[in-house]
Motif scaffolding. Structure first.
Motif, PDB file in Angstrom:
ATOM      1  N   LEU A  85       0.837  -1.206   0.000  1.00 41.52           N
ATOM      2  CA  LEU A  85       0.000   0.000   0.000  1.00 41.52           C
ATOM      3  C   LEU A  85       0.868   1.251   0.000  1.00 41.52           C
ATOM      4  N   ASP A  88       1.953   1.979  -3.330  1.00 40.39           N
ATOM      5  CA  ASP A  88       0.841   2.569  -4.091  1.00 40.39           C
ATOM      6  C   ASP A  88       0.612   4.033  -3.721  1.00 40.39           C
ATOM      7  N   ARG A  90      -0.406   4.916  -0.669  1.00 45.13           N
ATOM      8  CA  ARG A  90      -1.515   4.934   0.293  1.00 45.13           C
ATOM      9  C   ARG A  90      -0.978   4.745   1.702  1.00 45.13           C
ATOM     10  N   ARG A 186      -7.323  -3.712  -2.183  1.00 43.42           N
ATOM     11  CA  ARG A 186      -7.518  -2.557  -3.075  1.00 43.42           C
ATOM     12  C   ARG A 186      -8.993  -2.364  -3.398  1.00 43.42           C
TER      13      ARG A 186
END
Length: 191
Positions: A85, A88, A90, A186
């Protein structure tokens, strides 16, 4: 009634069960998964209740600090998910690690146990409140005596994902492949 007619009715009943009734029962049962009147204490200083599941996608895992294999492996998997994450762009997935062994796992003990994984809050409390949570999340936990005294805990080995409204989304199996687990995570984050 002939044997053929009886088999035909049995086949029709089976189709009805698998096509209509079973999925409907499972969907209805999952609607209130995690809902209940339990009040536990998180290592973040906040109470862990049904309301804790709302506001952001959430993962919940039931385990214990003296677990020899499943819990450390699952925490390692969660650490990998959090790293994915981060790649990504995030923040970490909000995750609660709820003890099934509150007699040994104080809030401090469970806090030390989960402290190395980003985004994980340890949860403990009184035995009766833990039992309410176990029932609310429909997980399995049982004390298993060991030879020579002492005990270990047998427990469910999956991570439960909830959407930002506190509704059950789907489980992640024990040691599920990273790509599959990340697909589920996700999806719940994008829901």
């Amino acid at each position: 009634m002939s044997l053929a007619a009886g088999l035909g009715l049995l086949a029709l009943a089976s189709v009805g069960w698998f096509a209509w009734l079973s999925p409907r029962m499972n969907a209805e049962a999952s609607i209130d998964l995690g809902h209940g009147d339990y009040v536990l204490e998180g290592t973040d200083g906040a109470a862990f209740t049904e309301a804790s599941l709302r506001g952001a996608p959430t993962a919940v895992f039931f385990g214990f600090a003296h677990c020899p294999e499943v819990c450390p492996t699952t925490l390692g998997d969660i650490d990998l998910w959090q790293a994915e994450l981060a790649e990504d762009g995030r923040g970490p997935l909000r995750t609660y690690f709820v003890t099934v062994d509150p007699e040994r796992d104080t809030v401090e003990e469970i806090g030390d146990y989960v402290s190395w994984v980003p985004g994980v809050v340890g949860v403990s409390g009184a035995r009766e409140e833990i039992d309410k949570a176990i029932a609310a999340f429909r997980v399995y936990a049982s004390k298993v005596p060991l030879e020579g005294g002492g005990y270990t805990m047998d427990h469910s080995a999956f991570v439960l994902l909830f959407d930002d409204r506190g509704n059950f989304f789907e489980p992640i199996r024990y040691q599920e492949e990273l790509e599959s687990a990340m697909g589920k995570i996700r999806r719940v984050l994008e829901k």
